[in-house]
Scaffold this motif. Structure first.
Motif, PDB file in Angstrom:
ATOM      1  N   SER A 117       0.821  -1.220   0.000  1.00 51.43           N
ATOM      2  CA  SER A 117       0.000   0.000   0.000  1.00 51.43           C
ATOM      3  C   SER A 117       0.854   1.268   0.000  1.00 51.43           C
ATOM      4  O   SER A 117       0.342   2.358  -0.248  1.00 51.43           O
ATOM      5  CB  SER A 117      -0.919   0.001   1.228  1.00 51.43           C
ATOM      6  OG  SER A 117      -0.136  -0.080   2.408  1.00 51.43           O
ATOM      7  N   GLU A 118       2.150   1.136   0.296  1.00 54.44           N
ATOM      8  CA  GLU A 118       3.049   2.299   0.247  1.00 54.44           C
ATOM      9  C   GLU A 118       3.746   2.390  -1.118  1.00 54.44           C
ATOM     10  O   GLU A 118       4.731   3.111  -1.258  1.00 54.44           O
ATOM     11  CB  GLU A 118       4.118   2.219   1.354  1.00 54.44           C
ATOM     12  CG  GLU A 118       3.580   2.178   2.768  1.00 54.44           C
ATOM     13  CD  GLU A 118       3.002   3.500   3.257  1.00 54.44           C
ATOM     14  OE1 GLU A 118       2.988   4.477   2.471  1.00 54.44           O
ATOM     15  OE2 GLU A 118       2.563   3.545   4.410  1.00 54.44           O
ATOM     16  N   PHE A 119       3.222   1.660  -2.107  1.00 53.03           N
ATOM     17  CA  PHE A 119       3.915   1.618  -3.401  1.00 53.03           C
ATOM     18  C   PHE A 119       4.049   2.998  -4.034  1.00 53.03           C
ATOM     19  O   PHE A 119       5.040   3.294  -4.698  1.00 53.03           O
ATOM     20  CB  PHE A 119       3.192   0.658  -4.359  1.00 53.03           C
ATOM     21  CG  PHE A 119       3.830   0.576  -5.715  1.00 53.03           C
ATOM     22  CD1 PHE A 119       5.174   0.227  -5.846  1.00 53.03           C
ATOM     23  CD2 PHE A 119       3.104   0.854  -6.867  1.00 53.03           C
ATOM     24  CE1 PHE A 119       5.778   0.158  -7.101  1.00 53.03           C
ATOM     25  CE2 PHE A 119       3.693   0.789  -8.114  1.00 53.03           C
ATOM     26  CZ  PHE A 119       5.033   0.440  -8.241  1.00 53.03           C
ATOM     27  N   ILE A 141      13.411   0.793   1.340  1.00 51.56           N
ATOM     28  CA  ILE A 141      12.796  -0.029   2.396  1.00 51.56           C
ATOM     29  C   ILE A 141      11.984   0.873   3.312  1.00 51.56           C
ATOM     30  O   ILE A 141      12.472   1.924   3.743  1.00 51.56           O
ATOM     31  CB  ILE A 141      13.861  -0.737   3.264  1.00 51.56           C
ATOM     32  CG1 ILE A 141      14.673  -1.716   2.432  1.00 51.56           C
ATOM     33  CG2 ILE A 141      13.203  -1.475   4.441  1.00 51.56           C
ATOM     34  CD1 ILE A 141      15.725  -2.473   3.248  1.00 51.56           C
ATOM     35  N   HIS A 142      10.758   0.472   3.596  1.00 50.97           N
ATOM     36  CA  HIS A 142       9.992   1.096   4.679  1.00 50.97           C
ATOM     37  C   HIS A 142       9.981   0.113   5.842  1.00 50.97           C
ATOM     38  O   HIS A 142       9.651  -1.066   5.661  1.00 50.97           O
ATOM     39  CB  HIS A 142       8.566   1.421   4.226  1.00 50.97           C
ATOM     40  CG  HIS A 142       7.648   1.679   5.386  1.00 50.97           C
ATOM     41  ND1 HIS A 142       7.942   2.593   6.377  1.00 50.97           N
ATOM     42  CD2 HIS A 142       6.461   1.117   5.736  1.00 50.97           C
ATOM     43  CE1 HIS A 142       6.971   2.587   7.276  1.00 50.97           C
ATOM     44  NE2 HIS A 142       6.065   1.702   6.913  1.00 50.97           N
ATOM     45  N   ALA A 143      10.383   0.589   7.031  1.00 51.01           N
ATOM     46  CA  ALA A 143      10.410  -0.262   8.220  1.00 51.01           C
ATOM     47  C   ALA A 143       9.889   0.537   9.403  1.00 51.01           C
ATOM     48  O   ALA A 143       9.708   1.761   9.315  1.00 51.01           O
ATOM     49  CB  ALA A 143      11.831  -0.752   8.484  1.00 51.01           C
ATOM     50  N   GLN A 144       9.644  -0.164  10.507  1.00 51.51           N
ATOM     51  CA  GLN A 144       9.071   0.487  11.689  1.00 51.51           C
ATOM     52  C   GLN A 144       9.908   0.170  12.931  1.00 51.51           C
ATOM     53  O   GLN A 144       9.448  -0.535  13.838  1.00 51.51           O
ATOM     54  CB  GLN A 144       7.596   0.057  11.822  1.00 51.51           C
ATOM     55  CG  GLN A 144       6.824   0.420  10.556  1.00 51.51           C
ATOM     56  CD  GLN A 144       5.339   0.163  10.602  1.00 51.51           C
ATOM     57  OE1 GLN A 144       4.644   0.515   9.656  1.00 51.51           O
ATOM     58  NE2 GLN A 144       4.845  -0.427  11.658  1.00 51.51           N
ATOM     59  N   PRO A 145      11.148   0.676  12.945  1.00 53.10           N
ATOM     60  CA  PRO A 145      12.027   0.387  14.080  1.00 53.10           C
ATOM     61  C   PRO A 145      11.518   1.065  15.355  1.00 53.10           C
ATOM     62  O   PRO A 145      11.120   2.232  15.341  1.00 53.10           O
ATOM     63  CB  PRO A 145      13.380   0.962  13.641  1.00 53.10           C
ATOM     64  CG  PRO A 145      13.074   1.933  12.560  1.00 53.10           C
ATOM     65  CD  PRO A 145      11.775   1.545  11.939  1.00 53.10           C
ATOM     66  N   LYS A 213       5.817   9.157  14.120  1.00 50.04           N
ATOM     67  CA  LYS A 213       4.788   8.302  14.712  1.00 50.04           C
ATOM     68  C   LYS A 213       4.409   7.128  13.818  1.00 50.04           C
ATOM     69  O   LYS A 213       3.287   6.617  13.888  1.00 50.04           O
ATOM     70  CB  LYS A 213       3.535   9.137  15.058  1.00 50.04           C
ATOM     71  CG  LYS A 213       3.857  10.351  15.923  1.00 50.04           C
ATOM     72  CD  LYS A 213       2.617  11.162  16.239  1.00 50.04           C
ATOM     73  CE  LYS A 213       2.990  12.442  16.980  1.00 50.04           C
ATOM     74  NZ  LYS A 213       1.832  13.249  17.322  1.00 50.04           N
ATOM     75  N   HIS A 214       5.342   6.708  12.945  1.00 49.63           N
ATOM     76  CA  HIS A 214       5.038   5.601  12.038  1.00 49.63           C
ATOM     77  C   HIS A 214       6.269   4.718  11.786  1.00 49.63           C
ATOM     78  O   HIS A 214       6.236   3.529  12.067  1.00 49.63           O
ATOM     79  CB  HIS A 214       4.485   6.183  10.727  1.00 49.63           C
ATOM     80  CG  HIS A 214       4.145   5.151   9.696  1.00 49.63           C
ATOM     81  ND1 HIS A 214       3.467   5.447   8.534  1.00 49.63           N
ATOM     82  CD2 HIS A 214       4.401   3.828   9.621  1.00 49.63           C
ATOM     83  CE1 HIS A 214       3.303   4.349   7.818  1.00 49.63           C
ATOM     84  NE2 HIS A 214       3.865   3.349   8.447  1.00 49.63           N
ATOM     85  N   GLY A 215       7.368   5.277  11.298  1.00 44.06           N
ATOM     86  CA  GLY A 215       8.524   4.443  10.957  1.00 44.06           C
ATOM     87  C   GLY A 215       9.542   5.208  10.150  1.00 44.06           C
ATOM     88  O   GLY A 215       9.724   6.409  10.350  1.00 44.06           O
TER      89      GLY A 215
HETATM   90 ZN   LIG Z   1       4.169   1.364   7.846  1.00 46.85          ZN
END
Ligand SMILES: [Zn+2]
Length: 273
Positions: A117-119, A141-145, A213-215
């Motif tokens: 969905s983040e494409f 890369i999208h990540a949520q550390p 507040k997301h990643g």
């Molecule tokens: Zn996310």
């Protein structure tokens, strides 16, 4: 930019799997959180691994990516599981003329309907980097550390100057690997075009950006693992900062003079220091 001989499709899929596993190992991708894409501008033959073909509209026109091949993780797929069965978790998109449509190549046993969905943000960042640098390779890369994201819940850590002054002080490697520092964007709705625009602007100047507040979103024009490393360097710095907050702020961190000496030694010229 990647020099010839170029990695084969299987090499790229393995690298995506290894990067996904590493991002999960550092607890930056709980459940199905996080997503990965790679943009390749040399010739790739997708049909041996991805025999199913669909025509798709792209979320925005990307004429600079005409003919490019994008390997993209599927919506709802787990980054840690890509390595076990890459073609079940990844789609291969080849961008058509004018960059408005693409051919989506997938496996018969794919476990997703759509790509992440983040494409839209992935695609826009690839297009922006190709437009500005002409690179033949680009990974996102999208990540949520946890620690980076936790700090972004505090207003002072949403200020780029404060965030960088406090995070890049814990290890000499951090400024060497993130010489432009870490970008920041405020909280913006996931998947929105506003988040996409803010991300493009920040990743033009930085190798990693915190989505408050997301990643985070990190990029590399060398390898997908290099993008994963950037998530890890920034998250490690945030973890030090969190430890220091818990310990009552007794750590001194590297001083500005020490950071400047590191920059001189490694020939780094960060604009913000
Ligand atoms: Zn996310």
């Amino acid at each position: 930019m990647v020099d010839a001989p170029y990695p084969e499709l299987d090499d790229l899929l393995r690298a995506i799997g290894e990067a996904g596993r590493r991002v999960a190992d550092i607890e930056a991708s709980e459940g199905a959180a996080g997503n990965i894409s790679v943009c390749i501008r040399w010739a790739v033959e997708p049909r041996t691994r991805f025999p199913v073909v669909d025509e798709l509209e792209l979320p925005q026109a990307v004429p600079e990516l005409h003919g490019a091949c994008l390997l993209v993780s599927g919506s709802g797929r787990r980054l840690r599981e890509i390595i076990d069965d890459p073609t079940a978790n990844v789609a291969c998109l080849v961008v058509g003329e004018e960059g408005r449509t693409c051919r989506m190549y997938t496996s018969h046993h794919r476990r997703f309907e759509r790509v992440t969905s983040e494409f839209n943000s992935h695609l826009a960042v690839h297009a922006d980097q190709v437009r500005h640098t002409g690179t033949n390779f680009h990974a996102v890369i999208h990540a949520q550390p946890i620690h980076l994201t936790y700090l972004s819940h505090s207003a002072r850590y949403r200020e780029a100057a404060y965030l960088n002054a406090h995070l890049l002080r814990w290890q000499p490697e951090t400024i060497v690997n993130l010489p432009e520092g870490i970008g920041t964007v405020p909280f913006i709705m996931p998947g929105s075009s506003a988040l996409m625009e803010a991300t493009i602007a920040s990743l033009r100047k930085h190798r990693i950006v915190v989505w408050a507040k997301h990643g985070v979103m990190a990029r590399s024009d060398v390898s997908i693992k290099r993008a994963a490393d950037r998530v890890e360097y920034a998250e490690t710095a945030a973890r030090y900062e969190y430890l220091d907050l818990c310990a009552g702020g007794i750590g001194e961190g590297l001083s500005e003079d020490e950071l400047r000496a590191i920059c001189r030694t490694f020939d780094i010229r960060p604009g913000w220091l």
